[in-house]
Design a protein around this motif. Sequence first.
Motif, PDB file in Angstrom:
ATOM      1  N   GLY A   1       0.358 -11.101   7.652  1.00  0.00           N
ATOM      2  CA  GLY A   1       1.327 -11.094   8.745  1.00  0.00           C
ATOM      3  C   GLY A   1       2.433 -12.114   8.547  1.00  0.00           C
ATOM      4  N   ASP A   2       2.171 -13.164   7.740  1.00  0.00           N
ATOM      5  CA  ASP A   2       3.179 -14.208   7.521  1.00  0.00           C
ATOM      6  C   ASP A   2       4.334 -13.730   6.644  1.00  0.00           C
ATOM      7  N   LEU A   3       4.190 -12.519   6.088  1.00  0.00           N
ATOM      8  CA  LEU A   3       5.253 -12.011   5.206  1.00  0.00           C
ATOM      9  C   LEU A   3       6.549 -11.729   5.962  1.00  0.00           C
ATOM     10  N   ILE A   4       6.442 -11.541   7.263  1.00  0.00           N
ATOM     11  CA  ILE A   4       7.632 -11.282   8.079  1.00  0.00           C
ATOM     12  C   ILE A   4       7.822 -12.463   9.031  1.00  0.00           C
ATOM     13  N   PRO A   5       8.766 -13.344   8.764  1.00  0.00           N
ATOM     14  CA  PRO A   5       8.986 -14.497   9.660  1.00  0.00           C
ATOM     15  C   PRO A   5       9.446 -14.029  11.036  1.00  0.00           C
TER      16      PRO A   5
ATOM     17  N   ALA B   1       6.866  -6.068   2.064  1.00  0.00           N
ATOM     18  CA  ALA B   1       5.595  -6.377   2.729  1.00  0.00           C
ATOM     19  C   ALA B   1       4.615  -5.212   2.604  1.00  0.00           C
ATOM     20  N   TYR B   2       5.095  -3.981   2.791  1.00  0.00           N
ATOM     21  CA  TYR B   2       4.199  -2.827   2.684  1.00  0.00           C
ATOM     22  C   TYR B   2       3.726  -2.627   1.244  1.00  0.00           C
ATOM     23  N   GLN B   3       4.593  -2.903   0.272  1.00  0.00           N
ATOM     24  CA  GLN B   3       4.184  -2.808  -1.133  1.00  0.00           C
ATOM     25  C   GLN B   3       3.094  -3.852  -1.415  1.00  0.00           C
ATOM     26  N   HIS B   4       3.283  -5.057  -0.901  1.00  0.00           N
ATOM     27  CA  HIS B   4       2.297  -6.118  -1.096  1.00  0.00           C
ATOM     28  C   HIS B   4       0.974  -5.753  -0.430  1.00  0.00           C
ATOM     29  N   LEU B   5       1.054  -5.217   0.788  1.00  0.00           N
ATOM     30  CA  LEU B   5      -0.151  -4.789   1.504  1.00  0.00           C
ATOM     31  C   LEU B   5      -0.922  -3.752   0.694  1.00  0.00           C
ATOM     32  N   LEU B   6      -0.219  -2.783   0.124  1.00  0.00           N
ATOM     33  CA  LEU B   6      -0.877  -1.743  -0.667  1.00  0.00           C
ATOM     34  C   LEU B   6      -1.635  -2.358  -1.842  1.00  0.00           C
ATOM     35  N   GLY B   7      -0.982  -3.271  -2.556  1.00  0.00           N
ATOM     36  CA  GLY B   7      -1.619  -3.889  -3.716  1.00  0.00           C
ATOM     37  C   GLY B   7      -2.857  -4.680  -3.334  1.00  0.00           C
ATOM     38  N   VAL B   8      -2.742  -5.479  -2.277  1.00  0.00           N
ATOM     39  CA  VAL B   8      -3.866  -6.308  -1.821  1.00  0.00           C
ATOM     40  C   VAL B   8      -5.034  -5.417  -1.386  1.00  0.00           C
ATOM     41  N   TRP B   9      -4.715  -4.351  -0.669  1.00  0.00           N
ATOM     42  CA  TRP B   9      -5.761  -3.453  -0.163  1.00  0.00           C
ATOM     43  C   TRP B   9      -6.488  -2.748  -1.309  1.00  0.00           C
ATOM     44  N   LEU B  10      -5.739  -2.201  -2.267  1.00  0.00           N
ATOM     45  CA  LEU B  10      -6.375  -1.511  -3.392  1.00  0.00           C
ATOM     46  C   LEU B  10      -7.200  -2.476  -4.236  1.00  0.00           C
ATOM     47  N   ASP B  11      -6.710  -3.701  -4.414  1.00  0.00           N
ATOM     48  CA  ASP B  11      -7.490  -4.706  -5.144  1.00  0.00           C
ATOM     49  C   ASP B  11      -8.821  -4.965  -4.438  1.00  0.00           C
ATOM     50  N   GLU B  12      -8.773  -5.039  -3.111  1.00  0.00           N
ATOM     51  CA  GLU B  12     -10.008  -5.306  -2.363  1.00  0.00           C
ATOM     52  C   GLU B  12     -10.985  -4.134  -2.464  1.00  0.00           C
ATOM     53  N   LEU B  13     -10.477  -2.913  -2.399  1.00  0.00           N
ATOM     54  CA  LEU B  13     -11.342  -1.742  -2.569  1.00  0.00           C
ATOM     55  C   LEU B  13     -12.039  -1.786  -3.929  1.00  0.00           C
ATOM     56  N   ARG B  14     -11.329  -2.273  -4.926  1.00  0.00           N
ATOM     57  CA  ARG B  14     -11.871  -2.317  -6.295  1.00  0.00           C
ATOM     58  C   ARG B  14     -12.821  -3.494  -6.501  1.00  0.00           C
TER      59      ARG B  14
ATOM     60  N   ALA C   1       4.869   4.672   8.507  1.00  0.00           N
ATOM     61  CA  ALA C   1       6.152   5.370   8.637  1.00  0.00           C
ATOM     62  C   ALA C   1       6.625   5.373  10.098  1.00  0.00           C
ATOM     63  N   VAL C   2       5.679   5.229  11.032  1.00  0.00           N
ATOM     64  CA  VAL C   2       6.011   5.156  12.458  1.00  0.00           C
ATOM     65  C   VAL C   2       5.907   3.716  12.958  1.00  0.00           C
ATOM     66  N   VAL C   3       4.866   3.028  12.513  1.00  0.00           N
ATOM     67  CA  VAL C   3       4.691   1.611  12.892  1.00  0.00           C
ATOM     68  C   VAL C   3       5.531   0.791  11.919  1.00  0.00           C
ATOM     69  N   LEU C   4       6.746   0.525  12.279  1.00  0.00           N
ATOM     70  CA  LEU C   4       7.691  -0.029  11.307  1.00  0.00           C
ATOM     71  C   LEU C   4       7.493  -1.523  11.073  1.00  0.00           C
ATOM     72  N   ASN C   5       6.695  -2.171  11.898  1.00  0.00           N
ATOM     73  CA  ASN C   5       6.471  -3.608  11.726  1.00  0.00           C
ATOM     74  C   ASN C   5       5.195  -3.841  10.913  1.00  0.00           C
ATOM     75  N   PRO C   6       5.297  -4.398   9.704  1.00  0.00           N
ATOM     76  CA  PRO C   6       4.109  -4.612   8.873  1.00  0.00           C
ATOM     77  C   PRO C   6       3.062  -5.517   9.520  1.00  0.00           C
ATOM     78  N   VAL C   7       3.494  -6.467  10.357  1.00  0.00           N
ATOM     79  CA  VAL C   7       2.526  -7.351  11.023  1.00  0.00           C
ATOM     80  C   VAL C   7       1.644  -6.528  11.965  1.00  0.00           C
ATOM     81  N   THR C   8       2.258  -5.605  12.707  1.00  0.00           N
ATOM     82  CA  THR C   8       1.505  -4.732  13.617  1.00  0.00           C
ATOM     83  C   THR C   8       0.524  -3.872  12.834  1.00  0.00           C
ATOM     84  N   MET C   9       0.963  -3.370  11.676  1.00  0.00           N
ATOM     85  CA  MET C   9       0.099  -2.521  10.844  1.00  0.00           C
ATOM     86  C   MET C   9      -1.053  -3.322  10.250  1.00  0.00           C
ATOM     87  N   VAL C  10      -0.772  -4.527   9.791  1.00  0.00           N
ATOM     88  CA  VAL C  10      -1.820  -5.393   9.240  1.00  0.00           C
ATOM     89  C   VAL C  10      -2.856  -5.716  10.317  1.00  0.00           C
ATOM     90  N   ASN C  11      -2.388  -5.991  11.532  1.00  0.00           N
ATOM     91  CA  ASN C  11      -3.317  -6.259  12.636  1.00  0.00           C
ATOM     92  C   ASN C  11      -4.203  -5.045  12.919  1.00  0.00           C
TER      93      ASN C  11
END
Length: 437
Positions: free
Chosen positions: A61-65, A80-93, A116-126
């Motif tokens: 969530g800190d990615l968006i000041p 932020a969404y690209q970073h989230l994808l990478g972190v998530w896939l790494d964790e799955l692996r 695509a609808v929830v445009l705020n990455p912090v909201t999506m991460v939560n």
Amino acid sequence: MTNHHNPQIDLAWLTQRLGYGMSSVERNDLEGSAATTVLARRVDPESHGLAIPPSPFAGLGDLIPPDIDPDDFPALRRTAYQHLLGVWLDELRDTSDPLLEWLTFFWHDHFAVTSAVVLNPVTMVNHLSLLRQHARGNFGDLLRAVTLDPAMLIFLDGRSSVARQPNENYGRELLELYSIGVEHYTEADVVAAASALTGWQIQPGDGGTAVFSARRHDDSPQTLLGISGVHNVDTVLDAVLNHPALPGFIAGKLAKSILGNDFDEAQVPEFANVFARHDLAIAPLVASIAEAGLAMTERSSLVRHPVSWLINAEKSTGARVDTRARAHILGSMNMVPGRPPHVGGFPPPEDYLSASSTAARFSSAGMVANQTPEDSLALTVAASGNWSTLAELLGRPDGFSAASLAALEDLKNTVPVPQQGRNCLALALSTPDLLVI
């Protein structure tokens, strides 16, 4: 797949169905372990002295000041969404708790909120953190948390649902997709749920907080699913969670994801009974389904989805594919985590048997093979032509099919020695044997 309770086959089945396969380290760690023992540890790790790993989403969530210039937001959001994808896939692996991450992804597909609808990455991460928090817990707690989650209030328009104009989107999906299924409610139930759920808004800050406005809420008593006096979130959820169809609906969906499309649906009432007896606790339900699968002599095959295929390919080869390439791979197969294409979630497994998905899988297998390190056991074995060991390393201890073996032999005999290992590994990864498991 026929099973005569070969321990290797049982373990491979369990780790592929309640996770995404095994890395070489995991294979060594689990060697000689009974599948039932591994299942018990994964369903309830803490009672076996295993720590729950920290959330991969913590800190994202800190990615968006909070004081960001609006003009800078779109570029930061993409990053932020690209970073989230990478972190998530790494964790799955890489996770030490495969079932927790598998279930988090299952609930992401079930409650298919999209960035695509929830445009705020912090909201999506939560939102994703919320799914993970409740993934192996109690379904009632999960459903309540999702109902009042800012990401869901944005996604299905709950934040604009007011007494004078109730929005029916969440009420409908709550009944149809999230809890009891399309044949168990009427349009009047949708209207009643929508009215009773009015009045929720999102307060800005830290991705948003759901707040209730009595002024915007219709508090008149409604009749929902045959229960009168329903007028707010608590009474809506009580009516839904106590509906007799709910245990079977959720149990059936989980069973299909674990046991495969052609499993014996006559077993669902037994799973639903376990779910209901445990007050909708998710872990006992998962355990009962997996135990039934392990006890079967004939198991239903399962078409694995692209995330499962990619993570298994990375785990079993040691390949490390960069996030941009993974986004391309998964995008070409219509399954980017965080971006389900519609409210019903990702496409059904059969869609991944299409010509376009097959072509994407072939090119992706080449990418994974090219990123496999030189010291990978899978690469060494692929170069040697030891197909039975290669199949085992890739999560298929009963070996490749005759057609796949013939194709591998043909390739080995026509490719110059320096390219044999990577080419044969790419072909092995792209075979139907690793898609239909």
